[in-house]
Design a protein around this motif. Structure first.
Motif, PDB file in Angstrom:
ATOM      1  N   HIS A  55       0.914  -1.149   0.058  1.00  0.00           N
ATOM      2  CA  HIS A  55      -0.104  -0.128   0.095  1.00  0.00           C
ATOM      3  C   HIS A  55       0.727   1.280  -0.019  1.00  0.00           C
ATOM      4  O   HIS A  55       0.652   2.184  -0.737  1.00  0.00           O
ATOM      5  N   MET A  56       1.938   1.201   0.975  1.00  0.00           N
ATOM      6  CA  MET A  56       2.727   2.327   0.822  1.00  0.00           C
ATOM      7  C   MET A  56       3.512   2.878  -0.189  1.00  0.00           C
ATOM      8  O   MET A  56       3.701   3.604  -0.747  1.00  0.00           O
ATOM      9  N   THR A  57       3.662   1.779  -1.077  1.00  0.00           N
ATOM     10  CA  THR A  57       4.519   1.930  -2.490  1.00  0.00           C
ATOM     11  C   THR A  57       3.647   2.598  -3.304  1.00  0.00           C
ATOM     12  O   THR A  57       4.180   3.218  -4.156  1.00  0.00           O
ATOM     13  N   GLN A  58       2.429   2.325  -3.222  1.00  0.00           N
ATOM     14  CA  GLN A  58       1.464   2.800  -4.248  1.00  0.00           C
ATOM     15  C   GLN A  58       1.182   4.206  -4.028  1.00  0.00           C
ATOM     16  O   GLN A  58       1.292   4.958  -4.955  1.00  0.00           O
ATOM     17  N   CYS A  59       1.398   4.536  -2.855  1.00  0.00           N
ATOM     18  CA  CYS A  59       0.834   5.754  -2.290  1.00  0.00           C
ATOM     19  C   CYS A  59       1.864   6.971  -2.148  1.00  0.00           C
ATOM     20  O   CYS A  59       1.733   8.120  -2.150  1.00  0.00           O
ATOM     21  N   TYR A  60       3.201   6.260  -1.815  1.00  0.00           N
ATOM     22  CA  TYR A  60       4.515   7.296  -1.477  1.00  0.00           C
ATOM     23  C   TYR A  60       5.511   6.850  -2.043  1.00  0.00           C
ATOM     24  O   TYR A  60       5.753   5.445  -2.096  1.00  0.00           O
ATOM     25  N   ARG A  61       6.271   7.796  -2.399  1.00  0.00           N
ATOM     26  CA  ARG A  61       7.890   7.242  -2.609  1.00  0.00           C
ATOM     27  C   ARG A  61       8.608   8.185  -1.669  1.00  0.00           C
ATOM     28  O   ARG A  61       8.719   9.447  -1.378  1.00  0.00           O
ATOM     29  N   GLU A  62       9.416   7.317  -0.782  1.00  0.00           N
ATOM     30  CA  GLU A  62      10.084   8.225   0.520  1.00  0.00           C
ATOM     31  C   GLU A  62      11.432   7.510   0.629  1.00  0.00           C
ATOM     32  O   GLU A  62      11.811   6.376   0.171  1.00  0.00           O
ATOM     33  N   THR A  63      12.388   8.556   0.733  1.00  0.00           N
ATOM     34  CA  THR A  63      13.595   7.952   1.024  1.00  0.00           C
ATOM     35  C   THR A  63      14.014   8.863   2.319  1.00  0.00           C
ATOM     36  O   THR A  63      13.791   9.937   2.869  1.00  0.00           O
ATOM     37  N   ALA A  79      16.708   2.443  18.448  1.00  0.00           N
ATOM     38  CA  ALA A  79      15.989   3.412  17.920  1.00  0.00           C
ATOM     39  C   ALA A  79      16.694   3.979  16.945  1.00  0.00           C
ATOM     40  O   ALA A  79      17.809   4.115  16.883  1.00  0.00           O
ATOM     41  N   ALA A  80      15.715   4.857  16.005  1.00  0.00           N
ATOM     42  CA  ALA A  80      16.452   5.690  14.977  1.00  0.00           C
ATOM     43  C   ALA A  80      15.555   6.808  14.796  1.00  0.00           C
ATOM     44  O   ALA A  80      14.254   7.005  14.981  1.00  0.00           O
ATOM     45  N   GLU A  81      16.258   7.761  14.507  1.00  0.00           N
ATOM     46  CA  GLU A  81      15.725   9.184  14.209  1.00  0.00           C
ATOM     47  C   GLU A  81      16.123   9.348  12.748  1.00  0.00           C
ATOM     48  O   GLU A  81      17.225   9.363  12.423  1.00  0.00           O
ATOM     49  N   PHE A  82      15.297  10.053  11.869  1.00  0.00           N
ATOM     50  CA  PHE A  82      15.525  10.344  10.576  1.00  0.00           C
ATOM     51  C   PHE A  82      14.468  11.434  10.054  1.00  0.00           C
ATOM     52  O   PHE A  82      13.575  11.819  10.669  1.00  0.00           O
ATOM     53  N   ILE A  83      14.786  11.938   8.721  1.00  0.00           N
ATOM     54  CA  ILE A  83      14.000  12.736   8.083  1.00  0.00           C
ATOM     55  C   ILE A  83      13.523  11.851   6.933  1.00  0.00           C
ATOM     56  O   ILE A  83      14.247  11.306   6.091  1.00  0.00           O
ATOM     57  N   VAL A  84      12.258  12.138   6.902  1.00  0.00           N
ATOM     58  CA  VAL A  84      11.539  11.298   5.796  1.00  0.00           C
ATOM     59  C   VAL A  84      11.181  12.500   4.582  1.00  0.00           C
ATOM     60  O   VAL A  84      10.746  13.534   4.747  1.00  0.00           O
ATOM     61  N   ASN A  85      12.005  11.965   3.481  1.00  0.00           N
ATOM     62  CA  ASN A  85      11.986  13.050   2.184  1.00  0.00           C
ATOM     63  C   ASN A  85      10.819  12.165   1.222  1.00  0.00           C
ATOM     64  O   ASN A  85      11.167  11.097   0.732  1.00  0.00           O
ATOM     65  N   GLY A  86       9.701  12.750   0.942  1.00  0.00           N
ATOM     66  CA  GLY A  86       9.015  11.962   0.140  1.00  0.00           C
ATOM     67  C   GLY A  86       7.928  12.405  -0.900  1.00  0.00           C
ATOM     68  O   GLY A  86       8.089  13.858  -1.088  1.00  0.00           O
ATOM     69  N   ASN A 102       5.530  16.986  -2.551  1.00  0.00           N
ATOM     70  CA  ASN A 102       6.681  16.561  -1.892  1.00  0.00           C
ATOM     71  C   ASN A 102       6.541  16.902  -0.516  1.00  0.00           C
ATOM     72  O   ASN A 102       5.936  17.823  -0.264  1.00  0.00           O
ATOM     73  N   TYR A 103       7.390  16.302   0.402  1.00  0.00           N
ATOM     74  CA  TYR A 103       7.233  16.706   1.901  1.00  0.00           C
ATOM     75  C   TYR A 103       8.447  16.303   2.560  1.00  0.00           C
ATOM     76  O   TYR A 103       9.161  15.357   2.068  1.00  0.00           O
ATOM     77  N   ARG A 104       8.638  16.728   3.682  1.00  0.00           N
ATOM     78  CA  ARG A 104       9.832  16.553   4.491  1.00  0.00           C
ATOM     79  C   ARG A 104       9.563  16.535   5.920  1.00  0.00           C
ATOM     80  O   ARG A 104       9.080  17.470   6.267  1.00  0.00           O
ATOM     81  N   LEU A 105       9.672  15.347   6.522  1.00  0.00           N
ATOM     82  CA  LEU A 105       8.974  15.212   7.891  1.00  0.00           C
ATOM     83  C   LEU A 105      10.030  14.444   8.673  1.00  0.00           C
ATOM     84  O   LEU A 105      10.577  13.350   8.615  1.00  0.00           O
ATOM     85  N   PRO A 106      10.142  15.071   9.848  1.00  0.00           N
ATOM     86  CA  PRO A 106      11.090  14.223  10.893  1.00  0.00           C
ATOM     87  C   PRO A 106      10.196  13.138  11.465  1.00  0.00           C
ATOM     88  O   PRO A 106       9.059  13.187  11.588  1.00  0.00           O
ATOM     89  N   ALA A 107      11.103  12.067  11.704  1.00  0.00           N
ATOM     90  CA  ALA A 107      10.291  10.735  12.349  1.00  0.00           C
ATOM     91  C   ALA A 107      11.258   9.963  13.161  1.00  0.00           C
ATOM     92  O   ALA A 107      12.594  10.309  13.268  1.00  0.00           O
ATOM     93  N   GLY A 108      10.623   9.044  13.949  1.00  0.00           N
ATOM     94  CA  GLY A 108      11.491   8.187  14.588  1.00  0.00           C
ATOM     95  C   GLY A 108      10.934   6.782  14.805  1.00  0.00           C
ATOM     96  O   GLY A 108       9.722   6.811  14.755  1.00  0.00           O
ATOM     97  N   THR A 109      11.672   5.862  14.898  1.00  0.00           N
ATOM     98  CA  THR A 109      11.206   4.162  15.231  1.00  0.00           C
ATOM     99  C   THR A 109      11.982   3.877  16.490  1.00  0.00           C
ATOM    100  O   THR A 109      13.185   3.851  16.547  1.00  0.00           O
TER     101      THR A 109
END
Length: 135
Positions: A55-63, A79-86, A102-109
């Motif tokens: 589903h995500m691959t259909q709706c979003y392209r992210e690095t 844990a990981a912290e990163f920026i989603v560039n999508g 396009n979007y740029r979003l801080p995220a963590g896992t």
């Protein structure tokens, strides 16, 4: 699993994410894997994660960039912290219309690891920030 092994597992996971290789990500999952998502229900098992990835691959392209990964000494939690560039490719149900924004979003896992595999992935991001960016 040691701390270094945990870090290597997560490096492999995120390298696969950035390459769009969801099969390689899924190969790292434990049999009793759980995916805790921001603003959603817990997905249990690799099959549910496979469906999510499709589903995500259909709706979003992210690095992911600016990746910082940490693990405890036992290699059981990380844990990981990163920026989603999508790019928002296809309208996702209940969200704004997709127009190639396009979007740029801080995220963590957060991760639980056991037996050399990823047992839990819990991801957090600011959904209202994402909605503002794509609206």
């Amino acid at each position: 699993m040691s701390r270094l092994e945990a870090l290597e597992t997560l490096k492999t996971y995120y390298d696969a994410f950035n390459a769009g290789d969801t099969a390689a990500m899924e190969a790292l999952l434990a049999d009793d894997f759980e995916h805790h998502v921001n603003e959603g229900n817990i997905r249990r098992g690799a099959e549910a994660f496979r469906e999510f990835n499709a589903h995500m691959t259909q709706c979003y392209r992210e690095t992911l960039t600016d990746l910082c990964v940490m693990a405890n000494e036992a290699g059981t939690r990380a844990a990981a912290e990163f920026i989603v560039n999508g790019t928002y490719l296809k309208t996702d149900e209940g969200l704004p219309d997709a127009k190639g924004q396009n979007y740029r979003l801080p995220a963590g896992t957060f991760f639980d690891l056991k037996g050399g595999k990823i047992a839990r992935v819990t991801t957090y991001y600011n959904l209202s920030d994402w909605i503002k960016q794509v609206s």
